[in-house]
Design an enzyme around this catalytic site. Structure first.
Site, short mmCIF file in Angstrom:
data_model
loop_
_atom_site.label_atom_id
_atom_site.label_comp_id
_atom_site.label_asym_id
_atom_site.label_seq_id
_atom_site.Cartn_x
_atom_site.Cartn_y
_atom_site.Cartn_z
CG ASP A 1 -18.09 10.66 6.95
OD1 ASP A 1 -17.90 11.66 7.66
OD2 ASP A 1 -17.26 10.19 6.16
CG ASP B 1 -21.24 8.87 3.93
OD1 ASP B 1 -21.13 8.08 4.91
OD2 ASP B 1 -20.29 9.19 3.22
CG ASP C 1 -19.23 3.94 2.34
OD1 ASP C 1 -20.04 3.06 1.99
OD2 ASP C 1 -18.29 4.34 1.64
#
Ligand code: 0RA
Length: 642
Positions: free
Chosen positions: A505, A507, A509
């Site tokens: 992803d 993002d 994480d």
């Protein structure tokens, strides 16, 4: 005026003019980038350090002024100002305008410092648009000034008498030439770490750094020398014994005496940290002093361990790498005629130094261990643990190696493999999370696309040795799926895929997992990166529909552009993907997996090295560098969540 026998026309070696320096600055200061710029400061400071080593100076002040100039002030003897016999000019002018000029640069006085290239302050003058020097010496204050290296016609002047209470000294202020340097901005932290290092290496000298633009000031003074250096390096680590092991010796060479100093302390870490210096220069490429140290260390520790029956748990003897694991050490040698070799001239070449360091370590460390049996045993048992881990890792490495490429039974159950056995066609998607993994398995082209889902964070490869890393299922699945093995067992011709695609992803994480993966690949499967097999998928953030067509946007800006330019400001639908897990199999195929539509970013070895560095700082033991890093990168690393 004094006529120093060591300083006369005979000692002046006229080699080249300053024009040569301006033509090829990189030859003299390494580069015209920030590194070379900072080198100017070090060159002047090195001269002051020489005065300190000769016993005449104990205070050095470096000031970055508001106008971009730098002042270096010291309380040494002052640059000589008496008329130079051959040139009929004041000595200071000769020293500032003639390369390699200056009685002190010929080794007759015990000069052991000296910049990387040992060319002196005239280089600083050559590369400055202006330079002013103020000297207190011979009962007076003197000044001189230079314009692009040229002495100003009325520049040399006796300013006034020296007051009875005034000390001798030199103050050099220079304005780096912005026609030569790509940047003329000094970085406080860069100057700070070099000046701190110099203060550790030269105990008794107080070095102050001041910056008007940054409104900062620090003073470095370490009576304990490299002992304190080791304590400083270990401040953020857990040490295994309280006292720093320290010894010094003097050896003889044909050129005169060599001084050897060593300080060391064991920590519970897995990364060793050995810093070797020769004449105050950080010899990053190593050399004879480092080799001598390593050889003798391995021998002395093994001798001690053998004669005290401490090796029963392992097969054979301790390897050097076992002993150096978690060891922090500083080696400092001062040689009357150092030879620097290697790509960056940071490798000590003098062959006689090896034996001198070896016998110093042999004698003094041997004695130290006999006199401190507790410390000795701590050091040995740490090395024994390292040796056991090394042997276990070797076994584990062998186990991860697939016996044959056809032996599909040993492939991890989580892997949805592709049908083709041709690595040129085969692609492996490493997918973050089970749900995205599920969609990827359904959406893929099974003929040539394999999917391996990874669940959660992998693990901190910084804190664990290879044997522990290999106990991790995620890592083992990854290695088995790729098929090459790792470390010494690595064989790129066994790679089952020539595209290994990280799909995470966009993002916090996702970035974290990507960094962990890259760090692992960088450290243990580096040839994959070198061969260009590793990619990052770039899932879009937005999907925009307009008049029956779909457009994907990777960034906020791109979405705005598409909405404005393609949809005339009124799209039919704008969908935001929060993460891969939110896409259905078809969307995942369309946006991220379809070779005709997707965008892949090939990961270079530099990308991976940067991830590795970031990782060491973020995950390692050292707290200060981590804080510093987060402070400096708070803008671009907003995902930092540790
Ligand atoms: C030439 C000869 C001597 C000292 C220096 C140069 C000298 C240079 C710099 C540069 C910055 N600070 C400095 N301090 C000294 C030896 C002088 C003597 O023998 O008295």
């Amino acid at each position: 005026m004094s006529q120093d026998p060591e300083y006369g026309a005979g000692q002046i070696q006229v080699l080249e003019g300053l024009e040569a320096v301006r033509k090829r600055p990189a030859m003299y200061v390494g580069s015209v980038e920030a590194r070379g710029l900072h080198h100017l400061v070090y060159e002047v400071v090195d001269n002051a350090i020489d005065e300190a080593l000769a016993g005449y100076c104990d205070t050095i002040e470096v000031t970055v002024n508001g106008d971009g100039s730098v002042t270096v002030a010291d309380d040494g003897r002052g640059i000589p100002v008496d008329p130079h016999e051959e040139y009929d000019r004041p000595a200071v002018e000769v020293i500032m305008t003639v390369l390699h000029a200056g009685g002190k640069f010929d080794n007759k006085s015990y000069q052991v410092s000296g910049g990387l290239h040992g060319v002196g302050v005239s280089v600083v003058n050559a590369l400055s648009k202006r330079l002013e020097v103020r000297i207190k010496r011979d009962g007076a204050v003197w000044r001189h000034s230079f314009d692009h290296g040229e002495p100003e016609p009325e520049g040399f002047e006796r300013v006034r008498d020296l007051r009875p209470d005034e000390e001798t000294g030199t103050e050099v202020r220079f304005w780096p030439d912005d026609d030569i340097f790509e940047t003329t901005e000094f970085a406080y932290t860069t100057l700070e770490s070099r000046l701190r290092e110099l203060a550790f290496l030269n105990p008794g000298v107080a070095i102050t750094l001041r910056s008007e633009p940054d409104d900062r000031e620090s003073t470095f003074e370490y009576e304990g020398g490299i002992r304190e250096f080791v304590e400083y390096l270990n401040e953020t680590r857990d040490v295994l014994h309280d006292d720093v092991v320290y010894f010094e010796e003097e050896g003889e060479t044909g050129d005169g005496p060599v001084h050897v100093e060593i300080a060391m302390q064991a920590t519970d870490g897995v990364q060793g940290s050995i810093h070797a210096f020769a004449n105050n220069i950080n010899t990053r490429e190593g050399g004879t002093h480092l080799t001598g140290f390593k050889t003798a260390l391995t021998r002395v520790i093994n001798d001690y361990a053998t004669s005290n029956d401490l090796l029963s748990e392992i097969d054979g003897t301790l390897k050097g790498e076992d002993i150096r694991e978690g060891l922090t050490a500083v080696i400092s040698v001062k040689h009357p005629d150092p030879q620097f070799e290697g790509q960056t001239k940071t490798k000590l070449g003098n062959s006689e130094v090896r034996g001198i360091v070896e016998s110093a370590v042999h004698e003094d460390l041997g004695t130290y261990l006999e006199e401190h049996p507790d410390t000795a045993e701590t050091i040995v048992s740490k090395a024994v643990e390292a040796a056991k881990a090394r042997m276990a890792a070797k076994k584990a490495e062998e186990l991860t190696r697939r016996k044959s490429a056809l032996e599909t039974t040993s492939l991890p159950g989580k892997l949805a493999d592709c049908q083709t056995r041709d690595p040129d066609e085969a692609e492996l998607f490493i997918v973050e999370g089970d749900s995205a993994g599920g969609s990827a398995k359904q959406g893929r082209a099974p003929e040539y696309q394999a999917v391996l889902p990874l669940r959660g964070k992998i693990l901190n490869v910084e804190k664990h040795r290879l044997d522990r890393i290999l106990e991790n299922d995620q890592i083992r699945n990854l290695i088995t799926a790729i098929g090459t093995g790792i470390g010494e067992e690595f064989d790129i011709s066994e790679s089952r895929y020539k595209k290994i695609i990280m799909m995470t992803d966009a993002d916090v994480d996702g970035a974290h997992i990507r960094t962990l993966l890259l760090t692992f690949l960088y450290r243990h499967m580096r040839p994959l990166l070198e061969a260009g097999y590793v990619y990052a998928a770039q899932p879009p953030l937005y999907r925009i529909r307009y008049n029956g067509e779909t457009h994907d946007a990777m960034t906020e800006e791109e979405r705005e552009r598409i909405v404005e330019e393609v949809c005339g400001g009124s799209p039919d639908q704008v969908q935001r993907f929060k993460g891969l897990g939110e896409m259905n199999p078809e969307q995942l195929w369309d946006t991220t997996m379809d070779p005709d539509e997707r965008i892949l970013k090939r990961i270079t070895i530099e990308d991976a090295a940067a991830a590795d560095r970031m990782f060491s700082v973020l995950m390692g033991d050292a707290v200060e560098p981590r804080k510093q890093f987060i402070k400096e990168h708070s803008g671009d690393a907003d995902w930092v969540d540790i």
